[in-house]
Design a protein around this motif. Structure first.
Motif, mmCIF file in Angstrom:
data_model
loop_
_atom_site.group_PDB
_atom_site.id
_atom_site.type_symbol
_atom_site.label_atom_id
_atom_site.label_comp_id
_atom_site.label_asym_id
_atom_site.label_seq_id
_atom_site.Cartn_x
_atom_site.Cartn_y
_atom_site.Cartn_z
ATOM 1 N N VAL A 75 50.484 55.633 50.708
ATOM 2 C CA VAL A 75 50.515 55.288 49.565
ATOM 3 C C VAL A 75 51.591 54.544 49.559
ATOM 4 N N VAL A 76 52.149 53.786 48.192
ATOM 5 C CA VAL A 76 53.424 52.500 48.061
ATOM 6 C C VAL A 76 54.847 54.356 46.881
ATOM 7 N N GLN A 77 55.080 53.698 47.037
ATOM 8 C CA GLN A 77 56.464 54.655 46.945
ATOM 9 C C GLN A 77 57.604 54.133 46.323
ATOM 10 N N PRO A 78 58.276 54.537 45.351
ATOM 11 C CA PRO A 78 59.455 53.920 45.009
ATOM 12 C C PRO A 78 60.362 53.437 45.657
ATOM 13 N N ARG A 79 60.312 55.074 46.735
ATOM 14 C CA ARG A 79 61.344 56.064 48.076
ATOM 15 C C ARG A 79 60.391 56.868 48.491
ATOM 16 N N CYS A 80 60.339 56.774 49.901
ATOM 17 C CA CYS A 80 59.711 57.676 50.814
ATOM 18 C C CYS A 80 61.105 58.915 50.964
ATOM 19 N N LEU A 81 60.100 60.071 50.484
ATOM 20 C CA LEU A 81 61.184 61.050 50.897
ATOM 21 C C LEU A 81 61.288 61.783 52.615
ATOM 22 N N SER A 82 60.196 61.141 53.052
ATOM 23 C CA SER A 82 59.470 61.693 54.404
ATOM 24 C C SER A 82 58.843 60.609 55.046
ATOM 25 N N SER A 83 59.351 60.872 56.456
ATOM 26 C CA SER A 83 58.136 59.761 57.288
ATOM 27 C C SER A 83 57.457 60.685 57.788
ATOM 28 N N MET A 84 56.935 61.541 57.215
ATOM 29 C CA MET A 84 55.964 61.275 57.836
ATOM 30 C C MET A 84 54.636 61.430 57.347
ATOM 31 N N VAL A 85 53.712 61.779 58.336
ATOM 32 C CA VAL A 85 52.370 61.014 58.233
ATOM 33 C C VAL A 85 51.019 62.171 58.105
ATOM 34 N N PHE A 86 50.735 62.353 56.965
ATOM 35 C CA PHE A 86 50.192 62.800 56.372
ATOM 36 C C PHE A 86 48.664 63.257 57.024
ATOM 37 N N PRO A 87 47.407 63.768 57.500
ATOM 38 C CA PRO A 87 46.440 63.809 57.953
ATOM 39 C C PRO A 87 45.359 64.559 57.077
ATOM 40 N N VAL A 88 44.188 63.780 56.761
ATOM 41 C CA VAL A 88 43.400 64.499 55.568
ATOM 42 C C VAL A 88 42.311 64.129 56.037
ATOM 43 N N SER A 89 40.734 64.935 54.987
ATOM 44 C CA SER A 89 39.636 65.157 56.279
ATOM 45 C C SER A 89 38.848 64.732 54.708
ATOM 46 N N ILE A 90 38.187 63.109 55.038
ATOM 47 C CA ILE A 90 36.929 62.551 53.733
ATOM 48 C C ILE A 90 36.006 63.250 54.177
ATOM 49 N N PRO A 91 34.915 63.815 53.365
ATOM 50 C CA PRO A 91 34.009 64.765 53.891
ATOM 51 C C PRO A 91 32.888 62.781 54.371
ATOM 52 N N PHE A 92 32.571 62.553 55.001
ATOM 53 C CA PHE A 92 31.217 61.414 54.923
ATOM 54 C C PHE A 92 30.343 61.166 55.739
ATOM 55 N N ALA A 93 28.504 61.497 55.079
ATOM 56 C CA ALA A 93 27.683 62.038 55.530
ATOM 57 C C ALA A 93 27.607 63.612 55.425
ATOM 58 N N SER A 94 27.650 64.030 56.881
ATOM 59 C CA SER A 94 27.351 65.738 56.850
ATOM 60 C C SER A 94 28.837 66.205 57.606
ATOM 61 N N SER A 95 29.900 64.782 58.130
ATOM 62 C CA SER A 95 30.912 64.844 58.927
ATOM 63 C C SER A 95 31.624 64.559 58.333
ATOM 64 N N MET A 96 32.931 65.179 58.994
ATOM 65 C CA MET A 96 34.186 64.849 58.064
ATOM 66 C C MET A 96 35.628 63.583 59.045
ATOM 67 N N LEU A 97 35.420 62.608 58.581
ATOM 68 C CA LEU A 97 36.570 61.843 59.248
ATOM 69 C C LEU A 97 37.765 61.993 58.909
ATOM 70 N N ARG A 98 39.190 61.704 60.316
ATOM 71 C CA ARG A 98 40.144 62.176 60.130
ATOM 72 C C ARG A 98 40.818 60.637 59.261
ATOM 73 N N GLN A 99 41.514 60.704 58.459
ATOM 74 C CA GLN A 99 42.365 59.836 57.774
ATOM 75 C C GLN A 99 43.678 60.016 58.426
ATOM 76 N N GLU A 100 45.104 59.404 58.557
ATOM 77 C CA GLU A 100 46.550 59.605 58.252
ATOM 78 C C GLU A 100 46.638 58.935 56.441
ATOM 79 N N VAL A 101 47.675 60.022 56.075
ATOM 80 C CA VAL A 101 48.642 58.813 55.038
ATOM 81 C C VAL A 101 50.306 58.838 55.393
#
Ligand SMILES: *[C@@H]1O[C@H](CO)[C@@H](O)[C@H](O)[C@H]1NC(C)=O
Ligand SMILES: *[C@@H]1O[C@H](CO)[C@@H](O)[C@H](O)[C@H]1NC(C)=O
Ligand SMILES: *[C@@H]1O[C@H](CO)[C@@H](O)[C@H](O)[C@H]1NC(C)=O
Ligand SMILES: *[C@@H]1O[C@H](CO)[C@@H](O)[C@H](O)[C@H]1NC(C)=O
Ligand SMILES: *[C@@H]1O[C@H](CO)[C@@H](O)[C@H](O)[C@H]1NC(C)=O
Ligand SMILES: *[C@@H]1O[C@H](CO)[C@@H](O)[C@H](O)[C@H]1NC(C)=O
Length: 308
Positions: free
Chosen positions: A188-214
């Protein structure tokens, strides 16, 4: 006096004789003729059988769109399917993707060099530390207007806010883009990054979940005097566009042309190398959304994905 037997036979007599001769000849070759006729027939039968076998195989529950019983009625859909079944589900109203664009890997992002004559780019040392911002170039007829548009390019809401993560997860239901199968984080491109953390999100695909880091990437916008300056800078950032074979990628560039408060007329540059690479289906070419949307400056910079 001419002898009648020496007169030349008419065309029809000759044709008739030839035909008879051929019939007699072919009658003696029954076997060859039978094979001649039966080979195409056999091929046709083979094709029909093959078609039936394949149809039968694809019709098995394993590949048919998944169904379930809801309140006594059978409901089918991609949400009840495995990933093998998902490809055969109809999607009557596919949701639109949030606009995604290719983002250069940290070591390839534009920085100051000898051959690019702009001093407002970040210093070259950021390449070693991996802290280079992603650079967007802006030009147009009206400097003030162009810069005010560019100020709103990047969303400022904090990265861990449910807004951004929610919009990722909500919008991506059941669709895949190569950005989500690359194994790299989504920026996610932002004017200033407040943290260098990477957040995991789960994306539903069909009947399973995909993990994607943001993750967050810092966005930088720079004004250029003309579109030819931008072309020049983009070209020199390409590995083969400079004598030192260096990579200095610009993520995107906007030419606001004659835009003003009442007229939105913008052209843009972006790297379309992976435009057709949609991961695996069912899928939508996320990048095609870029051209057709009038609300581009709001949408486009929301999410970027990296290319290693
Ligand atoms: C099933 O029926 C119950 C009660 O009639 C209702 O509350 C529920 O929303 C129904 N579910 C669906 C998916 O229609
Ligand atoms: C440039 O844009 C600003 C802000 O939108 C506007 O106030 C100004 O009149 C524009 N200048 C010209 C020359 O159009
Ligand atoms: C861009 O225009 C400004 C003002 O006209 C000028 O000072 C500057 O040198 C120009 N930059 C380049 C790279 O030509
Ligand atoms: C576009 O992306 C490809 C793949 O990442 C890269 O090789 C190429 O240098 C990029 N082009 C420009 C002009 O930055
Ligand atoms: C948009 O900009 C292009 C290039 O300057 C110009 O040809 C076109 O007429 C403009 N369109 C509008 C609606 O202003
Ligand atoms: C991308 O897709 C378009 C349309 O489907 C096709 O015309 C074009 O050749 C493709 N480009 C590549 C590099 O495969």
């Amino acid at each position: 006096m001419a002898n009648p037997s020496q007169r030349r036979a008419s065309f029809w007599t000759q044709a008739n004789a030839l035909l008879r001769k051929n019939i007699i000849y072919q009658r003696r070759n029954k076997r060859a003729n039978f094979i001649l006729i039966s080979v195409p027939l056999l091929l046709c039968i083979l094709l029909v059988v093959l078609q039936m076998v394949i149809n039968n195989e694809l019709n098995k529950a394993k590949y048919r769109c998944g169904c379930t019983q809801v309140n006594g009625t059978t409901v089918c859909g991609i949400q009840y399917s495995t990933s093998d079944q998902a490809t055969s589900c109809p999607i009557p109203n596919p949701p639109k993707w949030p606009a995604l664009i290719q983002v250069p890997a940290p070591q390839y992002r534009a920085s100051r060099t000898d051959f690019i004559p702009f001093s407002d780019l970040p210093s070259e040392s950021c390449k070693q530390t991996g802290s280079c911002p992603v650079t967007t170039l802006v030009t147009g007829n009206n400097h003030t207007f162009g810069l005010s548009l560019a100020q709103n390019l990047f969303p400022t809401s904090p990265l861990n806010s449910p807004d951004i993560l929610g919009s990722v997860a909500d919008n991506l239901v059941n669709f895949l883009d190569s950005a989500f199968s690359s194994g790299l984080p989504l920026y996610v491109v932002q004017p200033r990054c407040l943290s260098s953390m990477v957040f995991p999100v789960s994306i539903p695909f069909a009947s399973s979940m995909l993990r994607q880091e943001v993750a967050c990437a810092q966005g930088l916008y720079l004004w250029r005097n003309s579109s030819s300056d931008i072309n020049d800078e983009l070209y020199k950032g390409y590995r083969k566009g400079n004598p030192e074979r260096m990579i200095n990628e610009i993520v995107a560039a906007y030419d606001c042309l004659n835009s003003n408060m009442n007229n939105f007329n913008v052209s843009l540059w972006y790297n379309a190398t992976f435009k057709n690479d949609t991961g695996f289906c069912p899928c939508i070419d996320s990048h095609s959304a870029i051209g057709e949307s009038g609300i581009l400056p709001k949408l486009l910079p929301l999410l970027f994905f990296p290319i290693g």
